[in-house]
Design an enzyme around this catalytic site. Sequence first.
Site, PDB file in Angstrom:
ATOM      1  N   GLY A 252       0.630  -1.262   0.004  1.00 52.28           N
ATOM      2  CA  GLY A 252      -0.081   0.161  -0.145  1.00 52.28           C
ATOM      3  C   GLY A 252       0.866   1.246   0.232  1.00 52.28           C
ATOM      4  O   GLY A 252       0.590   2.286  -0.826  1.00 52.28           O
ATOM      5  N   ASP A 253       1.813   1.122   0.796  1.00 49.50           N
ATOM      6  CA  ASP A 253       2.874   2.391   0.687  1.00 49.50           C
ATOM      7  C   ASP A 253       3.427   2.570  -0.454  1.00 49.50           C
ATOM      8  O   ASP A 253       3.815   3.666  -0.820  1.00 49.50           O
ATOM      9  CB  ASP A 253       3.832   2.122   1.812  1.00 49.50           C
ATOM     10  CG  ASP A 253       3.255   1.980   3.119  1.00 49.50           C
ATOM     11  OD1 ASP A 253       2.249   2.353   3.441  1.00 49.50           O
ATOM     12  OD2 ASP A 253       3.927   1.341   4.005  1.00 49.50           O
TER      13      ASP A 253
END
Length: 317
Positions: A252-253
């Site tokens: 996600g990052d």
Amino acid sequence: MITTVTLNASIDKAYYMEKAIKNGEVMRVSRCRNSAGGKGLNVARVVQLCHEEVLATGLVGGYNGQYLESLLKAEGISFEFGHVLGETRSCINILDPQYGSTEYLEPGCCVTKDEEKEYIKLFQEIVKKSDIVTLSGSVPQGLSADIYQKMIEIVKNENKEVILDTSGVYLKEGLLAKPTMVKPNKEEMEMLFDTEINTIEEVIHYAQKIAQMGIQYVVVSLGADGAILVMENQVLHARPPVIQPVNTVGCGDSMVAAFAVALQRKYPPKEALTFSVAVATANALSPETGSFEMQQCESIFNQVKIKEIEEGEYICH
């Protein structure tokens, strides 16, 4: 320049165990790896791998804070942190052959109102030399519930673009300031709308509700199914090729970082989403968090299938 914010940074300690954990016994760690942790710092690593200028900021304190800065310096990541009297937290990830990954996350030290005010002054100066700002992760004790809302307003007042990736009350309050992009997952949207989401139709439905709040880009990760990008008048779905993931932590990052890079490079929406999915998928093939091989990313980029979803194609019941 892309600036990444990590208000609740940590020293991440990975404990690698040769034997399964037995509660109540002394367990010896075979190998330990320390790293500068926090979602925004994962974003900074990926931005740097994309060969864009990046600055990491946020709050650190105590001996752990000094150690975190030394770790970033060793990685070649530029930083400009606000400093608090409390000690930067540690987060422990125990990896053993029976249970896999077990994480112990400290809450973070308490930040005073004066320390918050001082950091906001520093942040205002940092924003002036930034093009894109990402705000990621949890918030330490003591900070205002609307801290991200305040920071988004500062960025927008400087006519810069801002990405928000958080949850709970911090997401709810942050949305009021209308960031350029948000990246909620299914669970965060369920919490935001106090509902249960079971289908891709419902994902799109609630992402559209967020877009209607005045958010230009709403990106929802679907794991192996890629990601949905919802805009005011357009919905895109990008699917990566099938892979055997090695480590999905930080995907996600990586997606946030890639979208920030796409904004910096002024990619059109389809290319921005394709690039973001390619980088996140390449991250899943790396054993390290916030890392990927550019050659793999380029290969995946050419295999991502992107589709525009017409109105009514997915019907929410």
